[in-house]
Design a protein around this motif. Sequence first.
Motif, short mmCIF file in Angstrom:
data_model
loop_
_atom_site.label_atom_id
_atom_site.label_comp_id
_atom_site.label_asym_id
_atom_site.label_seq_id
_atom_site.Cartn_x
_atom_site.Cartn_y
_atom_site.Cartn_z
N SER A 98 0.84 -1.19 0.00
CA SER A 98 0.00 0.00 0.00
C SER A 98 0.88 1.24 0.00
O SER A 98 1.90 1.30 0.69
CB SER A 98 -0.90 -0.02 1.23
OG SER A 98 -1.82 1.04 1.20
N GLY A 99 0.48 2.26 -0.79
CA GLY A 99 1.35 3.40 -1.03
C GLY A 99 1.21 4.55 -0.05
O GLY A 99 0.58 4.45 1.01
N SER A 100 1.81 5.68 -0.45
CA SER A 100 1.94 6.84 0.44
C SER A 100 0.81 7.85 0.31
O SER A 100 0.85 8.89 0.96
CB SER A 100 3.28 7.54 0.16
OG SER A 100 3.36 7.94 -1.20
N ASN A 101 -0.19 7.57 -0.51
CA ASN A 101 -1.33 8.49 -0.64
C ASN A 101 -2.33 8.24 0.50
O ASN A 101 -3.49 7.90 0.29
CB ASN A 101 -2.02 8.32 -1.99
CG ASN A 101 -1.12 8.73 -3.15
OD1 ASN A 101 -0.08 9.35 -2.95
ND2 ASN A 101 -1.50 8.36 -4.36
N ALA A 102 -1.83 8.42 1.71
CA ALA A 102 -2.61 8.17 2.93
C ALA A 102 -1.96 8.93 4.08
O ALA A 102 -0.80 9.34 3.99
CB ALA A 102 -2.66 6.68 3.24
#
Length: 337
Positions: A98-102
């Motif tokens: 899961s990426g860093s757009n959170a």
Amino acid sequence: MKAIGFKQSLPITEKESFIEFETEIPSPAGYDLLVKIAAISVNPVDFKIRQSAAKDTILDTPKIIGWDAVGTVEAVGDKTSRFKVGDQVYYAGDITRSGSNAEYQLIDERIVGRKPENLTKAEAAAIPLTGLTAWESLFDRIKVNPKTDKGKTVLILAGAGGVGSIAIQIAKKVAGLTVIATASRPETKDWCKQLGADYVVNHRDLKAELDKIGHGEVDYILDFVDINGYWETIAEIIKPQGHIVSITGSSDPLNLVLLKSKSVSFSWELMYTRSMFTTDDMDKQHHILNNIADLLEDGSLKTTLTTTLEGFTAENLKKAHQMQESGKTIGKTVILF
């Protein structure tokens, strides 16, 4: 926590090309750090994954992408040893997770570096993915030796882009190479010169441009734009026993026979290889990021940040993707939370 993702691969102009949603804050275990994110940057890989990851399907839960971040360590896993709660960090992430757009993200500490102290959060967020890519291209793939290879020529295709912008600096200031960058617009030419390029040439007639500056052949070539489009020209202008590195992938097979008579080496570079395959030297990215932080702090390198968007919103993420898709951006675009 708030996150931004997508369930379908839609054109960026579509309302649901990105959607905001709430999800649980994850808990770290093993080598993972839980990072509270303060800034992210957007790279071409972001829009390419967005366009392809859910092309023929609708995902049950939104996919979170993003592979550059700066933030604060909030909690640590039981195998961690490099960082503690409260540390400021920066990293480029792992394409399989899961990426860093959170607002929060789990990240393996072996691919995390300390945030450069002299940079703002936005300035630091511009660096990790491109910095790692450029560093690995020069020192892991080509294996440039600054002592014995000083003064050799490197041609950087797409010098004003995200990777090119930091590669110019690392090639010049760290590797000691003679740097030739491609750019065609007045503003991109000026940008490359400001970053330290010895020569800036137009990519549209590359062989003639290189002949004009007295470097008809070059020792190394870094392709950051289009290996297929340049392949025959690259094979012509690379010196015997030279080395070519590409990050762009190839839609068609490359004719490697064109390199045979010159005994030229060719390498792919993918910044995610170490994390994807948990290689034995996976923690080298931790050390590279710390080395880059040192060079940023002593003034040898400078941030490649050019655009900052204020606020972690779907609209700002769409705007950043539109900018990347245009192919006209200079340096890096950052979203500040």
